[in-house]
Scaffold this motif. Sequence first.
Motif, PDB file in Angstrom:
ATOM      1  N   PRO A   1       0.771  -1.295  -0.138  1.00 28.68           N
ATOM      2  CA  PRO A   1      -0.092  -0.124   0.051  1.00 28.68           C
ATOM      3  C   PRO A   1       0.691   1.482  -0.098  1.00 28.68           C
ATOM      4  CG  PRO A   1       0.165  -0.860   2.075  1.00 28.68           C
ATOM      5  CD  PRO A   1       0.983  -1.763   1.351  1.00 28.68           C
ATOM      6  N   ILE A   2       0.235   2.206  -0.330  1.00 28.98           N
ATOM      7  CA  ILE A   2       0.764   3.623  -0.105  1.00 28.98           C
ATOM      8  C   ILE A   2       0.418   4.335   1.049  1.00 28.98           C
ATOM      9  CG2 ILE A   2       0.773   6.016  -0.998  1.00 28.98           C
ATOM     10  CD1 ILE A   2       0.207   5.035  -3.733  1.00 28.98           C
ATOM     11  N   VAL A   3       1.338   4.293   1.997  1.00 26.99           N
ATOM     12  CA  VAL A   3       0.943   5.018   3.224  1.00 26.99           C
ATOM     13  C   VAL A   3       1.579   6.379   3.566  1.00 26.99           C
ATOM     14  CG1 VAL A   3       1.460   4.377   5.833  1.00 26.99           C
ATOM     15  CG2 VAL A   3       1.156   2.589   4.080  1.00 26.99           C
ATOM     16  N   VAL A   4       0.546   7.169   4.042  1.00 25.53           N
ATOM     17  CA  VAL A   4       1.004   8.613   4.326  1.00 25.53           C
ATOM     18  C   VAL A   4       1.055   8.756   5.904  1.00 25.53           C
ATOM     19  CG1 VAL A   4       0.394  10.962   3.814  1.00 25.53           C
ATOM     20  CG2 VAL A   4       0.040   9.230   2.079  1.00 25.53           C
ATOM     21  N   LYS A   5       2.003   9.313   6.368  1.00 19.34           N
ATOM     22  CA  LYS A   5       2.126   9.582   7.788  1.00 19.34           C
ATOM     23  C   LYS A   5       2.477  10.825   8.155  1.00 19.34           C
ATOM     24  CE  LYS A   5       3.825   4.908   9.464  1.00 19.34           C
ATOM     25  NZ  LYS A   5       2.677   4.790  10.650  1.00 19.34           N
ATOM     26  N   ALA A   6       1.861  11.522   9.197  1.00 23.18           N
ATOM     27  CA  ALA A   6       2.198  12.990   9.689  1.00 23.18           C
ATOM     28  C   ALA A   6       2.988  12.919  10.973  1.00 23.18           C
ATOM     29  CB  ALA A   6       0.942  13.710   9.623  1.00 23.18           C
ATOM     30  N   SER A   7       3.718  13.516  10.946  1.00 22.25           N
ATOM     31  CA  SER A   7       4.629  13.856  12.416  1.00 22.25           C
ATOM     32  C   SER A   7       4.264  15.407  12.731  1.00 22.25           C
ATOM     33  CB  SER A   7       6.048  13.472  12.228  1.00 22.25           C
ATOM     34  OG  SER A   7       6.030  12.355  11.736  1.00 22.25           O
ATOM     35  N   GLY A   8       4.206  15.679  14.019  1.00 21.23           N
ATOM     36  CA  GLY A   8       4.120  17.086  14.350  1.00 21.23           C
ATOM     37  C   GLY A   8       2.680  17.539  14.075  1.00 21.23           C
ATOM     38  N   GLY A   9       1.617  16.687  13.859  1.00 25.18           N
ATOM     39  CA  GLY A   9       0.452  17.495  13.511  1.00 25.18           C
ATOM     40  C   GLY A   9      -0.364  16.125  13.106  1.00 25.18           C
ATOM     41  N   THR A  10      -1.619  16.509  12.464  1.00 18.57           N
ATOM     42  CA  THR A  10      -2.429  15.402  11.936  1.00 18.57           C
ATOM     43  C   THR A  10      -2.699  15.581  10.266  1.00 18.57           C
ATOM     44  OG1 THR A  10      -4.229  16.723  12.369  1.00 18.57           O
ATOM     45  CG2 THR A  10      -3.641  15.146  14.185  1.00 18.57           C
ATOM     46  N   LEU A  11      -3.260  14.778   9.626  1.00 17.34           N
ATOM     47  CA  LEU A  11      -3.390  14.798   8.102  1.00 17.34           C
ATOM     48  C   LEU A  11      -4.634  15.333   8.131  1.00 17.34           C
ATOM     49  CD1 LEU A  11      -2.095  11.163   7.291  1.00 17.34           C
ATOM     50  CD2 LEU A  11      -1.259  13.266   6.414  1.00 17.34           C
ATOM     51  N   GLN A  12      -4.855  16.437   7.283  1.00 15.09           N
ATOM     52  CA  GLN A  12      -6.260  17.022   7.018  1.00 15.09           C
ATOM     53  C   GLN A  12      -6.996  16.254   5.812  1.00 15.09           C
ATOM     54  OE1 GLN A  12      -6.409  20.991   5.557  1.00 15.09           O
ATOM     55  NE2 GLN A  12      -7.150  21.599   7.555  1.00 15.09           N
ATOM     56  N   ALA A  13      -6.097  16.069   4.875  1.00 15.66           N
ATOM     57  CA  ALA A  13      -6.606  15.334   3.592  1.00 15.66           C
ATOM     58  C   ALA A  13      -5.404  14.601   2.755  1.00 15.66           C
ATOM     59  CB  ALA A  13      -7.114  16.438   2.617  1.00 15.66           C
ATOM     60  N   VAL A  14      -5.853  13.674   2.238  1.00 16.96           N
ATOM     61  CA  VAL A  14      -4.951  12.857   1.474  1.00 16.96           C
ATOM     62  C   VAL A  14      -5.735  12.510   0.041  1.00 16.96           C
ATOM     63  CG1 VAL A  14      -3.354  10.832   1.263  1.00 16.96           C
ATOM     64  CG2 VAL A  14      -3.613  11.720   3.185  1.00 16.96           C
ATOM     65  N   ALA A  15      -5.117  12.528  -1.195  1.00 15.38           N
ATOM     66  CA  ALA A  15      -5.577  12.113  -2.306  1.00 15.38           C
ATOM     67  C   ALA A  15      -4.630  11.577  -3.095  1.00 15.38           C
ATOM     68  CB  ALA A  15      -6.235  13.522  -3.272  1.00 15.38           C
ATOM     69  N   VAL A  16      -5.099  10.283  -3.778  1.00 17.20           N
ATOM     70  CA  VAL A  16      -4.094   9.437  -4.491  1.00 17.20           C
ATOM     71  C   VAL A  16      -4.828   9.406  -5.889  1.00 17.20           C
ATOM     72  CG1 VAL A  16      -2.741   7.574  -4.901  1.00 17.20           C
ATOM     73  CG2 VAL A  16      -3.056   8.638  -2.270  1.00 17.20           C
ATOM     74  N   THR A  17      -4.208   9.677  -6.839  1.00 14.82           N
ATOM     75  CA  THR A  17      -5.056   9.537  -8.192  1.00 14.82           C
ATOM     76  C   THR A  17      -3.972   9.053  -9.185  1.00 14.82           C
ATOM     77  OG1 THR A  17      -6.217  11.563  -7.723  1.00 14.82           O
ATOM     78  CG2 THR A  17      -6.378  10.708  -9.961  1.00 14.82           C
ATOM     79  N   ASN A  18      -4.646   7.960 -10.015  1.00 12.98           N
ATOM     80  CA  ASN A  18      -3.840   7.449 -11.134  1.00 12.98           C
ATOM     81  C   ASN A  18      -4.125   8.184 -12.383  1.00 12.98           C
ATOM     82  OD1 ASN A  18      -2.757   6.041 -13.405  1.00 12.98           O
ATOM     83  ND2 ASN A  18      -3.389   3.981 -12.460  1.00 12.98           N
ATOM     84  N   PRO A  19      -3.427   9.126 -12.703  1.00 17.94           N
ATOM     85  CA  PRO A  19      -3.710   9.909 -14.122  1.00 17.94           C
ATOM     86  C   PRO A  19      -4.020   9.253 -15.139  1.00 17.94           C
ATOM     87  CG  PRO A  19      -1.541  10.349 -13.365  1.00 17.94           C
ATOM     88  CD  PRO A  19      -2.028   9.553 -12.472  1.00 17.94           C
ATOM     89  N   GLN A  20      -3.176   8.300 -15.576  1.00 15.15           N
ATOM     90  CA  GLN A  20      -3.345   7.316 -16.598  1.00 15.15           C
ATOM     91  C   GLN A  20      -4.880   6.923 -16.673  1.00 15.15           C
ATOM     92  OE1 GLN A  20       0.191   5.512 -14.691  1.00 15.15           O
ATOM     93  NE2 GLN A  20       0.893   5.296 -16.715  1.00 15.15           N
ATOM     94  N   THR A  21      -5.395   6.643 -15.617  1.00 11.98           N
ATOM     95  CA  THR A  21      -6.888   5.961 -15.716  1.00 11.98           C
ATOM     96  C   THR A  21      -8.076   6.975 -15.405  1.00 11.98           C
ATOM     97  OG1 THR A  21      -6.681   5.014 -13.700  1.00 11.98           O
ATOM     98  CG2 THR A  21      -5.840   3.835 -15.345  1.00 11.98           C
TER      99      THR A  21
ATOM    100  N   LYS B   1      -5.746  10.151  13.180  1.00 13.65           N
ATOM    101  CA  LYS B   1      -5.444  10.880  12.016  1.00 13.65           C
ATOM    102  C   LYS B   1      -4.308  11.301  11.637  1.00 13.65           C
ATOM    103  CE  LYS B   1     -10.046  13.259  12.533  1.00 13.65           C
ATOM    104  NZ  LYS B   1     -10.485  14.578  12.577  1.00 13.65           N
ATOM    105  N   THR B   2      -3.183  10.402  12.157  1.00 17.65           N
ATOM    106  CA  THR B   2      -1.861  10.812  11.694  1.00 17.65           C
ATOM    107  C   THR B   2      -1.328   9.766  10.335  1.00 17.65           C
ATOM    108  OG1 THR B   2      -1.188   9.161  13.305  1.00 17.65           O
ATOM    109  CG2 THR B   2      -1.128  11.229  14.099  1.00 17.65           C
ATOM    110  N   THR B   3      -2.068   8.651  10.292  1.00 20.33           N
ATOM    111  CA  THR B   3      -1.631   7.663   9.247  1.00 20.33           C
ATOM    112  C   THR B   3      -2.876   7.603   8.099  1.00 20.33           C
ATOM    113  OG1 THR B   3      -0.159   6.740  10.735  1.00 20.33           O
ATOM    114  CG2 THR B   3      -0.716   5.353   8.589  1.00 20.33           C
TER     115      THR B   3
END
Length: 404
Positions: free
Chosen positions: A64-84, A96-98
Amino acid sequence: MIRIAGLGLVALVLAACSGQSETVGAALPVGVAEAAGTATTPGVPAATVAFLPAGGEQLSPKDPIVVKASGGTLQAVAVTNPQTGNGVKGDLSPDKTTWTSKDRLRYGSTYQVVATAVNQAGAASEQRAEVHTLKPSGVATPALFQPASSDVGVGLIIGLKFDHDITDKATAEKSFKVTSSPDQGGSWYWVSKREAHFRPKDYWKAGSTVKLETTTFGMPIGGEVYGGQDVSATYKVHDSWIAKADGTTHQIKAFHNGQLVKTAPTSMGKTADTPPRGPTPTFNGTHTVLGKEEHKIMDSCTYGVCEGDPGYYSAPENWNVRISNDGEYLHENLKTVGVQGSANVSNGCLNMNTENAKWFFDNFNVGDVVEVTNSGGPQLTINNGHGDWAISWTAWQAGSALHG
């Protein structure tokens, strides 16, 4: 390859299947972030964002693609495949950190990732990146040797067929999983570079549930070839139906859950060199039912004796139970009724009269067993239907890439 562009104090680490880590983005100087327009609060560091797990330049699509925040929290995450144009769904942890993607990724694709993190003072910083999944030289996709079914016999053979050669069979085999209830064990046997079968030492127990699963997707299986889309299937084994056909007695006996319930005269394939066609003995060994057809035209052209050739025939036959890929059936044949029970004169099939042929047609189904002995013919092979049961258990285990 990864390209990043950031606003705020950020760090980026990309994951790949190698398990090695490589830092591909460093923290931006505060002055740069401020010049870019990110709001800051004196004494409160900006939240940082990282993409995990750490690895090389390309990500395995099974990870998987994993996004982690340090020193705060994640407000939004968007992952897109522009080919499709497709977005990738993911789940945010309770704190809300991962964020972790949950959709399966594609081989040879580029994913655009945009993550916004908020520090303890409420200041937002955004990180953009492109994540590239690996592009193998080939993708070996498995198909089921036997489709899933809720109604199969104790002679069930399951397995997988790949559309590419598998050069690392041991690694591939480790990704195959078979479970049975009740537990009966079993082993894999590689029929070829592309095909592997599974069976227990003895027939499956009546009433068993058997499940086959693969986890080959995203796995290197030799020669820069990776596993394709995984498959799974569940099989429900019905009562035990086993027929025993003897070419010496010219009788076929049917056993239901071990009890003899039917005896019928039969005529198997001829062993004599009778013109215009030579011997056509029935194959010896354990067959299983592959399918059934109430009515079928039996045409000798299917094995090379066509119209105009000596010995050509094209005749309608009824109550056909197929037991090999070589054209062997249990079926009605009224022309041989006079010698059924006393001589073998067929072209390889097990001939019976109407009543007996229909009885077998009504009671025997896919996966049920037909054991042929004393036919005078060669042994049924593994590529001619389900000749797997003719292989000794020792030899079968030796055919596994893990136990051979």
